[in-house]
Design an enzyme around this catalytic site. Structure first.
Site, PDB file in Angstrom:
ATOM      1  N   ASN A  11      -2.633  63.648 -33.688  1.00  0.00           N
ATOM      2  CA  ASN A  11      -2.890  62.214 -33.536  1.00  0.00           C
ATOM      3  C   ASN A  11      -2.633  61.539 -34.876  1.00  0.00           C
ATOM      4  O   ASN A  11      -3.470  61.605 -35.779  1.00  0.00           O
ATOM      5  CB  ASN A  11      -4.343  61.996 -33.082  1.00  0.00           C
ATOM      6  N   LYS A  13      -2.571  58.479 -35.587  1.00  0.00           N
ATOM      7  CA  LYS A  13      -3.346  57.239 -35.732  1.00  0.00           C
ATOM      8  C   LYS A  13      -2.432  56.129 -36.278  1.00  0.00           C
ATOM      9  O   LYS A  13      -1.219  56.143 -36.016  1.00  0.00           O
ATOM     10  CB  LYS A  13      -4.592  57.484 -36.579  1.00  0.00           C
ATOM     11  N   HIS A  95     -10.191  57.652 -27.100  1.00  0.00           N
ATOM     12  CA  HIS A  95     -10.469  58.134 -28.457  1.00  0.00           C
ATOM     13  C   HIS A  95     -11.670  57.381 -29.024  1.00  0.00           C
ATOM     14  O   HIS A  95     -11.866  56.189 -28.753  1.00  0.00           O
ATOM     15  CB  HIS A  95      -9.250  57.957 -29.351  1.00  0.00           C
ATOM     16  N   GLU A  97     -12.189  56.050 -31.718  1.00  0.00           N
ATOM     17  CA  GLU A  97     -11.850  54.815 -32.418  1.00  0.00           C
ATOM     18  C   GLU A  97     -11.566  53.673 -31.435  1.00  0.00           C
ATOM     19  O   GLU A  97     -11.880  52.519 -31.710  1.00  0.00           O
ATOM     20  CB  GLU A  97     -10.668  55.060 -33.375  1.00  0.00           C
ATOM     21  N   GLU A 167     -14.404  65.524 -29.330  1.00  0.00           N
ATOM     22  CA  GLU A 167     -14.260  65.117 -30.739  1.00  0.00           C
ATOM     23  C   GLU A 167     -15.563  64.463 -31.196  1.00  0.00           C
ATOM     24  O   GLU A 167     -15.767  63.252 -31.022  1.00  0.00           O
ATOM     25  CB  GLU A 167     -13.118  64.115 -30.878  1.00  0.00           C
ATOM     26  N   GLY A 173     -12.489  62.604 -39.443  1.00  0.00           N
ATOM     27  CA  GLY A 173     -12.142  61.973 -40.717  1.00  0.00           C
ATOM     28  C   GLY A 173     -13.161  62.168 -41.820  1.00  0.00           C
ATOM     29  O   GLY A 173     -13.057  61.555 -42.884  1.00  0.00           O
ATOM     30  N   SER A 213     -11.756  66.940 -38.084  1.00  0.00           N
ATOM     31  CA  SER A 213     -11.537  67.604 -39.380  1.00  0.00           C
ATOM     32  C   SER A 213     -11.030  69.041 -39.262  1.00  0.00           C
ATOM     33  O   SER A 213     -11.442  69.931 -40.009  1.00  0.00           O
ATOM     34  CB  SER A 213     -12.825  67.556 -40.228  1.00  0.00           C
TER      35      SER A 213
HETATM   36  O1  LIG Z   1      -9.498  61.785 -34.467  1.00  0.00           O
HETATM   37  C1  LIG Z   1      -9.097  62.934 -34.483  1.00  0.00           C
HETATM   38  C2  LIG Z   1      -9.457  63.894 -35.577  1.00  0.00           C
HETATM   39  O2  LIG Z   1      -9.120  63.319 -36.825  1.00  0.00           O
HETATM   40  P1  LIG Z   1      -9.293  64.222 -38.162  1.00  0.00           P
HETATM   41  O3  LIG Z   1      -8.591  65.530 -37.881  1.00  0.00           O
HETATM   42  O4  LIG Z   1      -8.642  63.419 -39.239  1.00  0.00           O
HETATM   43  O5  LIG Z   1     -10.785  64.410 -38.344  1.00  0.00           O
HETATM   44  N1  LIG Z   1      -8.284  63.369 -33.517  1.00  0.00           N
HETATM   45  O6  LIG Z   1      -7.940  62.540 -32.488  1.00  0.00           O
END
Ligand SMILES: O=C(COP(=O)(O)O)NO
Length: 250
Positions: A11, A13, A95, A97, A167, A173, A213
């Site tokens: 991903n 982003k 997601h 976010e 997740e 992150g 992460s």
């Molecule tokens: O959001 C994430 C994970 O992000 P990280 O690997 O940067 O923690 N995957 O969709």
């Protein structure tokens, strides 16, 4: 190990440009990538067509989101039809976010899932609890609630086109990866819940992948767990280390 094909998504982003995508395409081409791992990369929407052209055809390309209808007055959004028109067959939905930055509800994510699957898309559906929810002992309650809003929009024949991504928000992150035991516990309980709520066959066959992460240093221990069927990788998917994560089961 199970007969579920290991799955690793990248991903990206809201990151990158054509030059960085060329670099990612190069390290993915060099690999070598484990042929037993299904790989999907997910660029920002404006680079879907470019990425599709640049990366190996064996690698899937996913949008990071889409709306719940085919077209209309929805400024700034994109539809599954448009994603498919660019030769891309995957979409990430729900997601954290999208949920926590852009306010997407369980219901909207369920409607988006229903629509994307109805258009023949493959869906990576995301769930995961916040730190305060985990600390309050509500991890299962939250994850099951989020998953319920997704599964009620999936018909039996559509399940092969679904991957579930657990997740935990507190691991995204932050560098605070869930331990293999923490992730396995949620994946195992979610799979048992699916066996009750959907069917034993779906529970046994659906890939449940972990995100939060993941990196080259922890992917092998995480990937060795029986109910962790792969990863949805953020930051580390932009770097050559991503190849090691794809090969975590080797
Ligand atoms: O959001 C994430 C994970 O992000 P990280 O690997 O940067 O923690 N995957 O969709």
């Amino acid at each position: 190990m199970t007969n579920r094909k290991f799955f690793v998504g990248g991903n990206w982003k809201m990151n990158g440009n054509k030059q960085s995508i060329d670099g990612i395409a190069d390290f993915l081409k060099t690999g070598p990538l484990d042929p037993n791992t299904e790989v999907v990369v997910s660029p920002p929407a404006c680079y879907l067509g470019y990425t599709r052209q640049k990366v190996d055809p064996k690698i899937g390309v996913a949008a990071q989101n889409c709306y719940k209808v085919s077209s209309g007055a929805f400024t700034g959004d994109i539809s599954a039809d448009m994603i498919k028109d660019l030769g891309c067959e995957w979409v990430i939905l729900g997601h954290s976010e999208r949920r926590n930055v852009f306010g997407e509800s369980d219901q909207l994510i369920g409607e988006k899932t229903k629509y994307a699957l109805s258009k023949g898309m493959k869906v990576i559906a995301c769930i995961g609890e916040k730190l305060e929810e985990r600390e309050a002992g509500k991890t299962e309650e939250v994850v099951f609630r989020q998953t319920q809003a997704i599964i009620e929009n999936i018909t039996a024949d559509q399940w092969p086109n679904v991957v579930l991504a657990y997740e935990p928000v507190w691991a995204i992150g932050t560098g605070k990866t869930a331990t293999p035991e923490q992730a396995q516990e949620v994946h195992e309980k979610l799979r048992a819940w699916l066996a009750e709520r959907v069917s034993k066959e779906v529970a046994a066959s659906v890939r449940i992948i972990y995100g939060g992460s993941v990196n080259a240093g922890n992917c092998k221990d995480l990937g060795a767990k029986p109910d962790i069927d792969g990863f949805l990788v953020g930051g580390a998917s932009l770097k050559p280390d991503f190849v090691q994560i794809v090969n975590a089961r080797q």
